[in-house]
Each structure stands twice: as structure tokens, then as C-alpha cells.
Enzyme design. Structure first.
Site, PDB file in Angstrom:
ATOM      1  N   ASN A 212       0.838  -1.200   0.000  1.00  0.00           N
ATOM      2  CA  ASN A 212       0.000   0.000   0.000  1.00  0.00           C
ATOM      3  C   ASN A 212       0.873   1.250   0.000  1.00  0.00           C
ATOM      4  O   ASN A 212       2.094   1.157  -0.009  1.00  0.00           O
ATOM      5  CB  ASN A 212      -0.950  -0.020   1.211  1.00  0.00           C
ATOM      6  CG  ASN A 212      -0.178  -0.125   2.512  1.00  0.00           C
ATOM      7  OD1 ASN A 212       0.578   0.758   2.858  1.00  0.00           O
ATOM      8  ND2 ASN A 212      -0.345  -1.245   3.212  1.00  0.00           N
ATOM      9  N   ASP A 308      -3.497  -9.843  13.066  1.00  0.00           N
ATOM     10  CA  ASP A 308      -3.623  -8.455  13.510  1.00  0.00           C
ATOM     11  C   ASP A 308      -2.567  -8.234  14.595  1.00  0.00           C
ATOM     12  O   ASP A 308      -2.686  -8.750  15.715  1.00  0.00           O
ATOM     13  CB  ASP A 308      -5.037  -8.188  14.041  1.00  0.00           C
ATOM     14  CG  ASP A 308      -5.266  -6.701  14.241  1.00  0.00           C
ATOM     15  OD1 ASP A 308      -4.399  -6.044  14.860  1.00  0.00           O
ATOM     16  OD2 ASP A 308      -6.298  -6.189  13.766  1.00  0.00           O
ATOM     17  N   LYS A 344      -9.965  -3.833  19.210  1.00  0.00           N
ATOM     18  CA  LYS A 344      -8.539  -4.187  19.212  1.00  0.00           C
ATOM     19  C   LYS A 344      -7.943  -4.207  20.607  1.00  0.00           C
ATOM     20  O   LYS A 344      -6.797  -4.607  20.781  1.00  0.00           O
ATOM     21  CB  LYS A 344      -7.761  -3.195  18.358  1.00  0.00           C
ATOM     22  CG  LYS A 344      -8.266  -3.100  16.937  1.00  0.00           C
ATOM     23  CD  LYS A 344      -7.154  -3.346  15.973  1.00  0.00           C
ATOM     24  CE  LYS A 344      -7.638  -3.218  14.548  1.00  0.00           C
ATOM     25  NZ  LYS A 344      -6.640  -3.632  13.599  1.00  0.00           N
TER      26      LYS A 344
HETATM   27  O1  C5P Z   1      -8.054  -2.656  11.245  1.00  0.00           O
HETATM   28  P1  C5P Z   1      -7.237  -1.520  10.774  1.00  0.00           P
HETATM   29  O2  C5P Z   1      -6.213  -1.914   9.758  1.00  0.00           O
HETATM   30  O3  C5P Z   1      -7.996  -0.313  10.364  1.00  0.00           O
HETATM   31  O4  C5P Z   1      -6.470  -1.080  12.090  1.00  0.00           O
HETATM   32  C1  C5P Z   1      -5.480  -0.136  12.094  1.00  0.00           C
HETATM   33  C2  C5P Z   1      -4.594  -0.304  13.285  1.00  0.00           C
HETATM   34  O5  C5P Z   1      -4.286  -1.668  13.528  1.00  0.00           O
HETATM   35  C3  C5P Z   1      -3.256   0.357  13.068  1.00  0.00           C
HETATM   36  O6  C5P Z   1      -2.770   0.770  14.325  1.00  0.00           O
HETATM   37  C4  C5P Z   1      -2.427  -0.774  12.479  1.00  0.00           C
HETATM   38  O7  C5P Z   1      -1.042  -0.554  12.663  1.00  0.00           O
HETATM   39  C5  C5P Z   1      -2.916  -1.965  13.247  1.00  0.00           C
HETATM   40  N1  C5P Z   1      -2.910  -3.222  12.492  1.00  0.00           N
HETATM   41  C6  C5P Z   1      -2.030  -4.214  12.848  1.00  0.00           C
HETATM   42  N2  C5P Z   1      -2.053  -5.414  12.177  1.00  0.00           N
HETATM   43  C7  C5P Z   1      -2.929  -5.616  11.176  1.00  0.00           C
HETATM   44  C8  C5P Z   1      -3.816  -4.596  10.795  1.00  0.00           C
HETATM   45  C9  C5P Z   1      -3.780  -3.408  11.480  1.00  0.00           C
HETATM   46  O8  C5P Z   1      -1.222  -4.013  13.763  1.00  0.00           O
HETATM   47  N3  C5P Z   1      -2.923  -6.761  10.542  1.00  0.00           N
END
Ligand code: C5P
Length: 407
Positions: A212, A308, A344
Site C-alpha cells: 500500500n 492483527d 482491538k
Molecule cells: O483494522 P485496521 O487496519 O484499520 O487497524 C489499524 C490499526 O491496527 C493500526 O494501528 C495498524 O497498525 C494496526 N494493524 C495491525 N495489524 C494488522 C492490521 C492493522 O497491527 N494486521
């Protein structure tokens, strides 16, 4: 009047009409008790003399990179590092261009490239030179590299034109020097901060990947601010093209799984901040050979969801005392952030609008909203460095409430 006793300033004088103001600056610094070593560029010698400046500073004035006697007395590397601060006044357009591009063809530019100390530049040039796109680019690069800038002021110039370009007055430069030499509060000394930044790359085959647009700028700025507040700072970074911030340990990774593995190896930490734009999916089976066009059907890529990282660390037995997530949203920014906080398991979500029109991706500015159980706080549009500084000061206060983050 703040004393500068025990402090040492390396003053680099560029070749411009404002060089005469260096005399007054040296005098002011000496009055405060600072040691002032001086380098003159060749052009500066046309405006001021080594004799007048050494009379004021009480120190030898250095001029040539190739003077053997100078090198024997104090090598140019030592000259640039023995100071607590390097001040460039006047910083001419030419000298700033050299600094921005890392040129080192004389003593002044070599010392500037070799120094490991903070640098303050006081630009002085004709108004058109100051507003030229090339100078604007150079100033931006210098700021990006951590150089502080004082001035220029607006007013009548030696060339008869009017506008910004006059060097800041010596007392203004002195105020900036005193500010930069102030002992900095280190509320995070003895604490460990973990930060993820940048994109991840999920390989499809040896030459292709899913990724990305994340530039990593906000995460790198946060790492710089954390280290500046005294924290042991570990930055787990996906592929970006940014300089390593001073005092930060960077752990380069490519995939989300690698990022998670490193983060798990680094905890326990006091604060963990997850700014990385982790790719949501990876290709289940990476092809060991480059996928070829067959002239027919396109290959079917089977995707699996990535772990995540934030949620895993926030729920681990070794949970950091403070866990901060970022929420990059294109709509309903704060509503989604509130949900994310819960989902989260983090203490704080920094929500920002990354819609195409916001300019956040790759840009230097950010408008964020701090979302916690106690509510939403909207911060004004700021540079990513300012957001980082303010955020780290806030986190330091949350971690060590009795201590004032910054004096
Ligand atoms: O779910 P989303 O991608 O919107 O969440 C964003 C937050 O979660 C950010 O702090 C990102 O660094 C973290 N994140 C993560 N691992 C993932 C997806 C997101 O640590 N696989």
C-alpha cells in the site's frame, strides 16, 4: 539571563553581507559564557576577517580544509563534534544548497556533513533567492533532516529590494541558541517504546507483491520524538525510504508475519504504538517462480487474512502498559475509531482521514483525533513531527503522571 557557561558553539559564517552581524553574535555568546569556535567560508573572508572574529571569540578561526596546522591542532571531524551546537549564520543560498545535498568541498560544508550535533541555520539572501523554488526545496530538505531555521526577517535588503531574506538579528539567533541548548526533559528515560511503521509487503512471486501507499513518515516521526524524550526506541519498519531517526533502533521487515514476530520478541515494553499500514491479506502460497502470462486465464490468487499485530500484542500476556493504534479511515473517521478501540483492545486510537483529498499519505501534515474511553479530542492540522511530539508527550504523562512531560 540564561548562562551558556560550559557550552560550546561552532559558528559557521557564510559569505554574505550579513556576515558582519557574526561579530555581534559572537560577542553575545561570549557574554553568556559560551566557547565559540568559528569557521569562515572562502566567500565569508571577503566580508569579515579571521582576525576580528578571533579577537572577539578568543579562539583561533578556521578557514581551510587543507591547512595542515589546523588539522594538527583540531581535525575537522573533531571540530564539528566537540561543539554542543552548530550555528550557520549567515546561511547563504549556496551554503544551504550544499548542506541540503550533502556536498563537502570545503571546511564549512565538510564540518556540517560530519557533525553529529544539532544545527541551527540563519538564512540570509536576496528576497528572490529566498523565494526561489530551489531554495524552498532546500529549506524543506534541511528541515526534514532536522536542521532548525531562525528567520529570515522581512525588511529592506542591502541590494535595495524589500521582503523576506534579511538575516535574523543576533539577539534573535541567540534566543534560538539558548532554546536549543536548554537541557531537555527526558520523561521516558529508562522506558522502552515499540513502534511499527510503513507498509508491509506480501509476496505473490519473486518479483510481485501486495502492498500500500504508506510512507512511514508519521511512525518515523513518533520514533524520533520517543527517542528525544529519552526512551529506548525500537522501530519495526516495513520498506520505506526514510532516514533512520537519531537514537532509534530500526528493525526492517517485509511481511506482516515478520512484523508480528519481531514485535513479539520485543515485548514487554512500556508503550507500543502501531502506525504500520499492515496489508490485510497475504497470498497463501507464494510462487517460487515468476508467474507467466499464458495468453489465457489470469492466475487465481488465494488470499488469507494477515494476523492483527496490534490486537495480538494488546491481548498478549506481556501486554505493554499503553497500547496505541492508528485508524486510517476515509469516512466516519471518529465513529470507526471508537469501535476499533474496543475491538482491538487498545488504550488510545489516533484516527486520521486518509481520503485522497486529505493529502495524509506521503504528505508532511496530519489532522488527527485522539479517541479514548474518555472521549474524542480533535487536534488541529499540524506537521507529522508536531503530532508525534505532542502524542509522545501525552503518552509520557499517561505513563508517568507525576512527571511533567516537557519543561
Ligand atoms: O483494522 P485496521 O487496519 O484499520 O487497524 C489499524 C490499526 O491496527 C493500526 O494501528 C495498524 O497498525 C494496526 N494493524 C495491525 N495489524 C494488522 C492490521 C492493522 O497491527 N494486521
Amino acid at each position: 539571563m540564561t548562562s551558556l557557561a560550559g557550552k560550546s558553539v561552532l559558528l559557521i559564517v557564510g559569505g554574505g553581507i550579513a556576515a558582519y552581524k557574526a561579530h555581534e553574535l559572537v560577542r553575545l555568546l561570549k557574554t553568556r559564557g559560551a566557547t565559540v569556535r568559528i569557521i569562515l567560508t572562502k566567500a565569508a573572508e571577503q566580508f569579515v576577517t579571521p582576525l576580528s572574529l578571533s579577537s572577539l571569540s578568543g579562539e583561533k578561526v578556521y578557514t581551510s580544509l587543507f591547512s595542515l596546522t589546523d588539522e594538527i591542532e583540531m581535525g575537522h571531524i573533531q571540530l564539528s563534534r566537540s561543539a554542543d551546537l552548530v550555528v550557520v549564520a549567515p546561511a547563504t543560498a549556496d551554503l544551504m544548497a550544499k548542506m541540503a545535498h550533502g556536498l563537502a568541498d570545503d571546511l564549512a560544508s565538510t564540518a556540517l556533513l560530519a557533525t553529529d550535533k544539532r544545527v541551527l541555520a540563519a538564512p540570509a539572501m536576496n528576497v528572490r533567492m529566498w523565494s526561489h523554488a530551489a531554495t524552498e526545496r532546500n529549506v524543506e530538505s534541511l528541515k526534514h533532516d532536522g536542521v532548525s531555521i531562525v528567520g529570515p526577517n522581512e525588511g529592506e535588503m542591502a541590494c535595495g529590494e524589500f521582503g523576506p531574506g534579511r538575516m535574523a538579528e543576533p539577539n534573535q539567533i541567540l534566543t534560538a541558541i539558548v532554546e536549543m541548548l536548554k537541557p531537555r526533559a527526558q520523561p521516558l528515560a529508562g522506558k522502552k517504546v515499540l513502534i511499527t511503521a510503513g507498509p508491509t509487503r506480501e509476496p505473490i512471486d519473486p518479483v510481485r507483491f501486495i502492498s500500500n501507499h504508506s510512507s512511514g513518515k508519521q511512525g518515523y516521526a513518533i520514533a524520533k520524538a520517543a527517542a528525544g524524550l529519552g526512551a529506548e526506541t525500537v522501530l519495526v519498519s516495513g520498506p520505506v525510504s526514510l532516514p533512520i531517526p537519531p537514537g532509534v533502533q530500526v528493525m526492517p521487515v517485509e511481511t506482516a508475519q515478520e512484523m508480528l514476530d519481531i514485535c513479539e520478541g520485543e515485548i514487554p515494553v512500556d508503550i507500543a504504538i502501531f502506525t504500520a499500514a499492515v496489508a490485510d491479506w497475504r497470498v497463501v502460497t507464494e510462487s517460487s517462480e515468476k508467474l507467466k502470462k499464458t495468453g489465457g486465464a489470469a492466475p487465481n490468487l488465494t488470499l488469507a487474512e494477515n494476523p492483527d499485530i496490534l490486537a495480538t500484542i494488546a491481548r498478549s500476556a506481556k501486554r505493554p502498559r499503553i497500547v496505541v493504534g492508528f485508524a486510517a479511515e476515509t469516512e466516519h473517521v471518529t465513529e470507526h475509531a471508537v469501535q476499533k478501540l474496543e475491538k482491538k483492545g487498545c488504550d488510545l486510537i489516533v484516527a486520521n482521514d486518509v481520503s485522497r483529498t486529505s493529502g495524509v499519505f506521503g504528505g508532511d501534515r496530519n489532522t488527527v483525533h485522539l479517541v479514548s474511553v474518555s472521549g474524542v479530542e480533535d487536534w488541529p492540522n499540524m506537521s507529522k513531527d508536531e503530532v508525534a511530539q505532542k502524542l509522545m508527550e501525552r503518552l509520557a504523562q499517561m505513563l508517568v503522571p507525576q512527571q511533567k512531560a516537557v519543561e
